[in-house]
Design a protein around this motif. Structure first.
Motif: not given
Length: 846
Positions: A747-775
């Motif tokens: 879970v630790k490694q998994a959370m690091a990757h999902h956190t990175r998904v949210l960071e990238i997606s929000r920085s570029i305003g990519w809704a689909a990526g943010e959805v994947a990161g939140l899920g």
């Protein structure tokens, strides 16, 4: 077109004579033909055609003759097809023509071949030499340059007549050696009368007369030529003619005709392959094709053997698979069943240095093996085939036709007698021979491991093989692809160098080009390359191109649709070309509609692609294939995080896309290829294909792909996206890696990757990526029992997803939210989310 100088100067095209004009115009053509394909200066033309006193306007007359000859030749035949054209060149004219179009050059070529045959084969080649000389003499249709006048024409005519006389004398010498004196005696009488002072011709006539029982006439002829030489030239006959006269006077046996050879039973099978091993099932099938052994009562003369059909076995397989070795080995086993002989013809269907044998050429060889003299062999192929069937009627012969190119090449060589057996080998599938002539097809496959080991043991000796570790021998067999020719070459290298261990050869085969490692003595061309090249050259240009392009295909099975993408052609055309490659055994069918390579043939295809195709052409073909796989995967599995493709990827041929009904089966069949395509795109580009394709396959990977190859693939693609500085691609691969680590319980490694998904997606305003990161974040939190946070993130992800109108991750989000609600005790809400997830997932292709 056929042009004649050995008689009247004539030209024929499509059975009709070409109008070459008046004698002097024909003389212009004759001068040009005598210097064919060389520049003839205008002054030389004038001198040879008109002599020392040409008319004042000779150049204008010459130009007129040349113009009319050009027109006549051009109108008679297409110069591009015939190769015959008259050209103005610097300082003169040139008549371009293939030598075989002109009877004089055909005559000289045949005489030259006869001399070469005689030098190579001595007396054993007399039949062939006689045949060549007779064909050369048939070129003559009278006095050469008939009707042409002038000093040049007379001198040339005399020169050509000397060549004719020389060929006649040569032909007579050969025929006398063969004991054919009776046949040539009438012609010798005529020639001796026309050349009363020719001592060589007189000697041939004396010999023919004596051998024909006409000793008195021979002595009278000698006396006549002796007197003419004395009266006309004041000389005596030469020493050779005087010596012959003494032998005739004394009835010396050395002048007698050679004893006729007794006809022999043909026994033409090549030697049995040393160390032949395996193929027990195939040998049993061949044995089963023969009728039962002859009944001993009938064999004693009390009745004929029961009639049976002609047994034809068409042994097919790839180059080096062992077709000839099997056929010869079996033929030696059953040769006693054929007391009237065994015939063998190599039809040269796939030789690298010569064209396939024409049926007529093969029939001539067979008829000569059956005892016919060259002069007794009919001239036409149809008549030869009839004579061949007549000679085989009622006789028990085995006929081995090796290396056939096609059924059309073989069919005229089939006996009509039920007592004969024919075995045909070919790299092509002789389907027409099976369908029309009742042949029994026997396709050879690679050797089984035990058979391959037995072959090596026979070639190297059991002691040496037993001294090697079994695993190393097994690896050698694998690297040789269980191909008999490759194993024999490997065995030859080992046998030729006692200090070379199997492990050393295995290392060499593993480290570099296997074809090069299997080339003896570091030669540039190995036996395998030679064998493969012969099959390759028989293909059409488009089939050769497809073969080369497929050599770089991932190591899996391929389809017509993939071939069409490489070729930039239709699947229908690619399917036909794949059929040609399979018929030539350069690829092999795997399952319905799918094909694969033998590893060594794949390596050969890669080699010739490097040699024959430019890097740009290869790259373009591969880009077409990658784009085709990208569109096909999105059609079968969905679009993943990327509903739209960028313009540079949203192109390419969309033919052959899998339908909804075919999607699941297509994804399963193409799994290995899809992974290989992803890795190739990630490493060699275009890199965006890698993450767009991987993203499309998320659902299929989740359900069907083991986690280790999925993780390796996602990590490779992530590195490519980082190298390309593509943030959506990075986010998509972090999403994959987060889900993989979560599914594996990290879970630790998994959370690091999902956190990175949210960071990238929000920085570029990519809704689909943010959805994947939140899920993904919600899923990790649920598994950690952080239920309130999981509920919050899963709910937020579903809300953004619905507001943006995305379908992606809706089902996954509903499952996480349902499980979270269940654990929070909100069972009614949990049931609603999970039931909706089930309804949305019904009908998913993967």
């Amino acid at each position: 077109m056929e042009i004649r100088l050995l008689g009247p100067v004539q030209a024929w095209a499509d059975g009709a004579e070409v109008d070459l004009g008046r004698p002097r115009q024909r003389c212009v053509l004759a001068v040009l033909l005598m210097e064919a394909n060389r520049v003839v200066p205008i002054e030389t033309l004038i001198d040879r055609v008109w002599g020392e006193e040409p008319p004042a306007s000779v150049r204008n007359v010459l130009y007129g003759y040349v113009g009319r000859l050009k027109s006549a030749l051009r109108e008679a035949t297409d110069p591009a097809a015939s190769g015959v054209r008259l050209e103005r060149t610097s300082g003169g004219y040139t008549l371009r023509t293939p030598p075989e179009r002109v009877d004089l050059y055909r005559f000289r070529a045949l005489v030259g071949r006869a001399r070469a045959e005689e030098a190579e084969r001595a007396a054993d080649g007399d039949e062939r030499v006689a045949e060549l000389l007779e064909r050369a003499l048939e070129m003559w249709h009278g006095e050469p340059l008939t009707g042409l006048t002038g000093a040049w024409a007379r001198a040339t005519r005399d020169t050509l007549a000397s060549e004719h006389a020389g060929a006649l004398l040569h032909s007579h010498e050969v025929q006398l050696r063969r004991g054919r004196h009776a046949e040539i005696l009438p012609r010798l009488r005529e020639l001796a009368a026309a050349h009363p002072l020719d001592e060589r011709m007189a000697g041939q006539l004396l010999t023919a007369l004596y051998r024909s029982g006409l000793q008195a006439e021979a002595l009278l002829h000698y006396d006549g030529i002796r007197k003419r030489l004395a009266e006309d030239l004041g000389v005596d006959p030469g020493p050779e003619l005087r010596a012959l006269h003494r032998l005739i006077v004394t009835n010396d046996p050395t002048v007698a005709a050679p004893s006729p050879k007794r006809p022999a039973v043909p026994a033409e099978l090549p030697h049995d392959a040393a160390g032949f091993a395996g193929r027990a099932d195939e040998l049993a099938r061949l044995h089963a094709l023969l009728p039962p052994e002859q009944d001993p009562v009938r064999a004693a003369g009390q009745g004929p053997e029961p009639a049976s059909t002609v047994v034809i076995s068409a042994i097919g397989g790839a180059a080096g698979i062992g077709k000839t070795a099997l056929a010869v080995h079996w033929a030696h086993q059953v040769r006693a069943r054929f007391p009237d002989g065994q015939l063998y013809v190599n039809l040269h269907g796939f030789d690298h240095d010569r064209p396939p044998l024409a049926p007529g050429e093969a029939l001539e060889l067979l008829l000569r093996s059956l005892g016919l003299e060259v002069s007794e062999i009919p001239l036409t192929e149809e008549a030869q085939s009839r004579a061949y069937r007549s000679l085989l009627a009622g006789r028990r012969l085995l006929v081995l036709l090796d290396n056939a190119a096609s059924a059309e090449q073989v069919r005229p060589l089939l006996p009509g007698s039920s007592s004969c057996c024919v075995v045909v080998t070919s790299r092509n599938r002789l389907g027409d021979l099976v369908a029309r002539d009742g042949a029994h097809a026997l396709a050879l496959d690679l050797l089984l491991p035990a058979e391959a080991r037995a072959l090596l043991s026979e070639a190297l000796g059991p002691d040496r093989l037993a001294a090697e570790p079994p695993a190393v021998v097994t690896e050698l067999i694998r690297l040789c692809g269980s191909l008999p020719l490759a194993l024999r070459v490997a065995a030859a290298r080992l046998a030729g160098d006692p200090g070379l261990r199997v492990a050393d050869l295995v290392a060499e085969l593993s480290e570099g080009s296997r074809l090069q490692a299997l080339a003896p003595d570091d030669e540039g061309s190995s036996p395998l390359r030679t064998a493969f090249a012969a099959s390759y050259r028989r293909l059409s240009d488009r089939a050769r191109l497809l073969f080369r392009l497929l050599g770089h295909f991932p190591r899996g099975e391929f389809t017509a649709e993939a071939g069409a993408a490489l070729l930039d052609d239709s699947p229908t055309q690619a399917r036909r070309l794949l059929g040609s490659l399979a018929a030539a055994h350069l690829i092999e069918p795997a399952t319905a509609g799918r094909y694969r390579f033998h590893d060594l043939l794949r390596e050969y295809a890669q080699e010739i692609a490097q040699a024959e195709d430019t890097a740009a052409d290869r790259a373009a073909a591969w880009e077409r294939l990658l784009l085709w796989y990208l569109h096909a995967a999105r059609s079968a599995a969905g679009t993943g995080l990327f509903p739209e493709l960028p313009g540079d990827l949203d192109r390419g041929d969309r033919r052959g896309m899998p339908s909804a009904a075919e999607a699941a089966q297509w994804l399963q069949a193409e799994q290995a290829n899809l992974l290989a395509v992803i890795h190739r795109a990630a490493r060699h580009g275009p890199r965006p294909v890698a993450w767009y394709l991987t993203a499309a396959l998320f659902g299929y990977f989740w359900l069907h792909l083991p986690r280790t190859p999925w993780q390796s693939t996602a990590q490779t693609v992530l590195e490519a996206a980082v190298a390309e500085d593509d943030l959506p691609g990075q986010a998509a691969m972090h999403h994959h890696l987060g889900v993989i680590w979560w599914d594996r319980g990290h879970v630790k490694q998994a959370m690091a990757h999902h956190t990175r998904v949210l960071e990238i997606s929000r920085s570029i305003g990519w809704a689909a990526g943010e959805v994947a990161g939140l899920g993904g974040t919600g899923a990790v939190e649920w598994s950690m029992a952080q239920l309130d946070s999981a509920y919050e993130h899963a709910t937020a992800g579903l809300r953004i997803n619905r507001e943006a109108g995305y379908d992606y991750a809706e089902t996954f989000g509903l499952i996480i939210l349902g499980a979270t609600c269940r654990d929070l005790g909100r069972l009614h809400e949990a049931a609603g989310h999970l039931e909706l997830a089930i309804r949305r997932n019904v009908g998913a292709s993967w």
